[in-house]
Motif scaffolding. Structure first.
Motif, PDB file in Angstrom:
ATOM      1  N   LEU A   4      -1.077 -12.919   1.006  1.00  0.00           N
ATOM      2  CA  LEU A   4      -1.060 -12.679  -0.438  1.00  0.00           C
ATOM      3  C   LEU A   4      -0.394 -11.346  -0.769  1.00  0.00           C
ATOM      4  CD1 LEU A   4      -1.841 -13.425  -3.331  1.00  0.00           C
ATOM      5  CD2 LEU A   4      -4.076 -12.391  -2.899  1.00  0.00           C
ATOM      6  N   ILE A   5      -0.703 -10.298  -0.008  1.00  0.00           N
ATOM      7  CA  ILE A   5      -0.106  -8.978  -0.250  1.00  0.00           C
ATOM      8  C   ILE A   5       1.414  -9.046  -0.043  1.00  0.00           C
ATOM      9  CG2 ILE A   5      -0.046  -6.574   0.539  1.00  0.00           C
ATOM     10  CD1 ILE A   5      -2.609  -7.336  -0.956  1.00  0.00           C
ATOM     11  N   ILE A   6       1.837  -9.791   0.959  1.00  0.00           N
ATOM     12  CA  ILE A   6       3.274  -9.946   1.231  1.00  0.00           C
ATOM     13  C   ILE A   6       3.954 -10.700   0.095  1.00  0.00           C
ATOM     14  CG2 ILE A   6       4.953 -11.043   2.780  1.00  0.00           C
ATOM     15  CD1 ILE A   6       2.927 -10.341   5.073  1.00  0.00           C
ATOM     16  N   ARG A   7       3.325 -11.781  -0.379  1.00  0.00           N
ATOM     17  CA  ARG A   7       3.913 -12.553  -1.488  1.00  0.00           C
ATOM     18  C   ARG A   7       3.965 -11.725  -2.768  1.00  0.00           C
ATOM     19  NH1 ARG A   7       0.408 -17.180   0.089  1.00  0.00           N
ATOM     20  NH2 ARG A   7      -0.623 -16.797  -1.884  1.00  0.00           N
ATOM     21  N   LEU A   8       2.920 -10.921  -2.998  1.00  0.00           N
ATOM     22  CA  LEU A   8       2.897 -10.059  -4.174  1.00  0.00           C
ATOM     23  C   LEU A   8       4.038  -9.049  -4.109  1.00  0.00           C
ATOM     24  CD1 LEU A   8       1.548  -9.101  -6.793  1.00  0.00           C
ATOM     25  CD2 LEU A   8       0.035  -7.687  -5.386  1.00  0.00           C
ATOM     26  N   GLY A   9       4.240  -8.444  -2.959  1.00  0.00           N
ATOM     27  CA  GLY A   9       5.348  -7.504  -2.788  1.00  0.00           C
ATOM     28  C   GLY A   9       6.688  -8.164  -3.002  1.00  0.00           C
ATOM     29  N   ASP A  10       6.837  -9.385  -2.468  1.00  0.00           N
ATOM     30  CA  ASP A  10       8.082 -10.134  -2.671  1.00  0.00           C
ATOM     31  C   ASP A  10       8.317 -10.413  -4.148  1.00  0.00           C
ATOM     32  OD1 ASP A  10       8.646 -10.201   0.046  1.00  0.00           O
ATOM     33  OD2 ASP A  10       7.850 -12.226   0.340  1.00  0.00           O
ATOM     34  N   ARG A  11       7.244 -10.749  -4.864  1.00  0.00           N
ATOM     35  CA  ARG A  11       7.361 -11.058  -6.298  1.00  0.00           C
ATOM     36  C   ARG A  11       7.764  -9.808  -7.081  1.00  0.00           C
ATOM     37  NH1 ARG A  11       8.555 -14.293 -10.398  1.00  0.00           N
ATOM     38  NH2 ARG A  11       7.076 -14.235 -12.088  1.00  0.00           N
ATOM     39  N   SER A  30       7.143   3.684 -13.603  1.00  0.00           N
ATOM     40  CA  SER A  30       5.729   3.372 -13.371  1.00  0.00           C
ATOM     41  C   SER A  30       4.898   4.598 -13.028  1.00  0.00           C
ATOM     42  CB  SER A  30       5.601   2.331 -12.254  1.00  0.00           C
ATOM     43  OG  SER A  30       6.127   2.845 -11.038  1.00  0.00           O
ATOM     44  N   GLY A  31       5.539   5.714 -12.791  1.00  0.00           N
ATOM     45  CA  GLY A  31       4.806   6.923 -12.427  1.00  0.00           C
ATOM     46  C   GLY A  31       4.281   6.881 -10.995  1.00  0.00           C
ATOM     47  N   LEU A  32       4.937   6.091 -10.153  1.00  0.00           N
ATOM     48  CA  LEU A  32       4.543   5.982  -8.753  1.00  0.00           C
ATOM     49  C   LEU A  32       5.688   6.462  -7.870  1.00  0.00           C
ATOM     50  CD1 LEU A  32       2.926   2.429  -8.936  1.00  0.00           C
ATOM     51  CD2 LEU A  32       1.706   4.605  -8.758  1.00  0.00           C
ATOM     52  N   HIS A  33       5.353   6.946  -6.684  1.00  0.00           N
ATOM     53  CA  HIS A  33       6.369   7.451  -5.771  1.00  0.00           C
ATOM     54  C   HIS A  33       7.234   6.301  -5.254  1.00  0.00           C
ATOM     55  CE1 HIS A  33       8.227   9.488  -2.355  1.00  0.00           C
ATOM     56  NE2 HIS A  33       7.895  10.629  -2.965  1.00  0.00           N
ATOM     57  N   THR A  34       8.515   6.578  -5.084  1.00  0.00           N
ATOM     58  CA  THR A  34       9.464   5.584  -4.594  1.00  0.00           C
ATOM     59  C   THR A  34       9.029   5.000  -3.258  1.00  0.00           C
ATOM     60  OG1 THR A  34      11.254   6.744  -5.709  1.00  0.00           O
ATOM     61  CG2 THR A  34      11.875   5.231  -3.959  1.00  0.00           C
ATOM     62  N   ASN A  35       8.521   5.841  -2.368  1.00  0.00           N
ATOM     63  CA  ASN A  35       8.062   5.352  -1.063  1.00  0.00           C
ATOM     64  C   ASN A  35       6.930   4.347  -1.223  1.00  0.00           C
ATOM     65  OD1 ASN A  35       9.912   7.035   0.152  1.00  0.00           O
ATOM     66  ND2 ASN A  35       8.412   8.596   0.727  1.00  0.00           N
ATOM     67  N   TYR A  36       6.051   4.603  -2.181  1.00  0.00           N
ATOM     68  CA  TYR A  36       4.929   3.691  -2.434  1.00  0.00           C
ATOM     69  C   TYR A  36       5.451   2.346  -2.930  1.00  0.00           C
ATOM     70  CZ  TYR A  36       0.503   1.895  -4.196  1.00  0.00           C
ATOM     71  OH  TYR A  36      -0.597   1.109  -4.434  1.00  0.00           O
ATOM     72  N   GLY A  38       8.298   0.968  -2.272  1.00  0.00           N
ATOM     73  CA  GLY A  38       8.852   0.291  -1.106  1.00  0.00           C
ATOM     74  C   GLY A  38       7.776  -0.300  -0.210  1.00  0.00           C
ATOM     75  N   GLN A  39       6.701   0.453  -0.004  1.00  0.00           N
ATOM     76  CA  GLN A  39       5.595  -0.042   0.834  1.00  0.00           C
ATOM     77  C   GLN A  39       4.922  -1.247   0.197  1.00  0.00           C
ATOM     78  OE1 GLN A  39       3.503   3.704   1.019  1.00  0.00           O
ATOM     79  NE2 GLN A  39       4.177   4.072   3.143  1.00  0.00           N
ATOM     80  N   VAL A  40       4.763  -1.222  -1.113  1.00  0.00           N
ATOM     81  CA  VAL A  40       4.162  -2.357  -1.821  1.00  0.00           C
ATOM     82  C   VAL A  40       5.067  -3.581  -1.696  1.00  0.00           C
ATOM     83  CG1 VAL A  40       3.534  -3.255  -4.105  1.00  0.00           C
ATOM     84  CG2 VAL A  40       2.786  -0.964  -3.420  1.00  0.00           C
ATOM     85  N   GLU A  41       6.358  -3.389  -1.919  1.00  0.00           N
ATOM     86  CA  GLU A  41       7.300  -4.512  -1.849  1.00  0.00           C
ATOM     87  C   GLU A  41       7.355  -5.122  -0.447  1.00  0.00           C
ATOM     88  OE1 GLU A  41      11.144  -3.446  -3.346  1.00  0.00           O
ATOM     89  OE2 GLU A  41      10.456  -3.425  -5.433  1.00  0.00           O
ATOM     90  N   ARG A  42       7.183  -4.306   0.568  1.00  0.00           N
ATOM     91  CA  ARG A  42       7.212  -4.816   1.943  1.00  0.00           C
ATOM     92  C   ARG A  42       5.855  -5.365   2.390  1.00  0.00           C
ATOM     93  NH1 ARG A  42      10.128  -0.079   2.245  1.00  0.00           N
ATOM     94  NH2 ARG A  42       8.385   1.062   3.183  1.00  0.00           N
TER      95      ARG A  42
END
Length: 113
Positions: A4-11, A30-36, A38-42
Motif C-alpha cells: 500500500l505504501i508503495i502504491r501510494l508513493g507511485d500515485r 507542501s512545506g516538506l523537504h525534497t528528500n522526504y 522522494g522517499q515517500v514516492e519510492r
C-alpha cells in the motif's frame, strides 16, 4: 514497506508528473523537504496523515483524488474516467465541459416535452 505504501508513493509521483511539478517544486508547495518527497514516492517512508495533507495541498488535489484508483485492480467507471480526464484541466475547460453537458441534458429533456 507494505504494498500500500508503495502504491501510494507511485500515485503521488503520477499526479506530480501530471501536474508537471518536480520533487523540489512539490516540496516547496507542501512545506516538506525534497528528500522526504522522494522517499515517500519510492515507498521508503510510512507517511503520516499530516504529511499527506501537506502533499495534497501542494498538489492542489483532494485526499479523495489521491486515493482514487490507488488499487491497480480497481476498474474505473465512466464517471471516474471523466473525472480523471478533467482533473488536470483548467477551470475554464471544466466550466466549458459542464456547459456542454448541461446543454445536452436540456436538449434531451426538450425532446420529450
Amino acid at each position: 514497506m507494505s504494498e500500500l505504501i508503495i502504491r501510494l508513493g507511485d500515485r503521488i509521483r503520477q499526479i506530480r508528473k501530471e501536474k508537471q511539478l518536480s520533487q523540489e517544486e512539490l516540496g516547496e508547495l507542501s512545506g516538506l523537504h525534497t528528500n522526504y518527497i522522494g522517499q515517500v514516492e519510492r515507498g521508503e517512508k510510512n507517511v503520516t496523515i499530516e504529511s499527506l495533507e501537506k502533499i495534497v495541498v501542494g498538489l492542489g488535489i483532494s485526499m479523495e483524488h489521491l486515493f482514487r484508483y490507488i488499487d491497480p485492480a480497481e476498474q474505473q467507471d465512466e464517471l471516474g474516467q471523466i473525472n480523471e480526464l478533467l482533473s488536470s484541466r483548467s477551470d475554464q475547460d471544466k466550466a466549458m465541459v459542464l456547459h456542454v453537458i448541461k446543454n445536452i441534458f436540456n436538449w434531451e429533456l426538450s425532446k420529450y416535452n
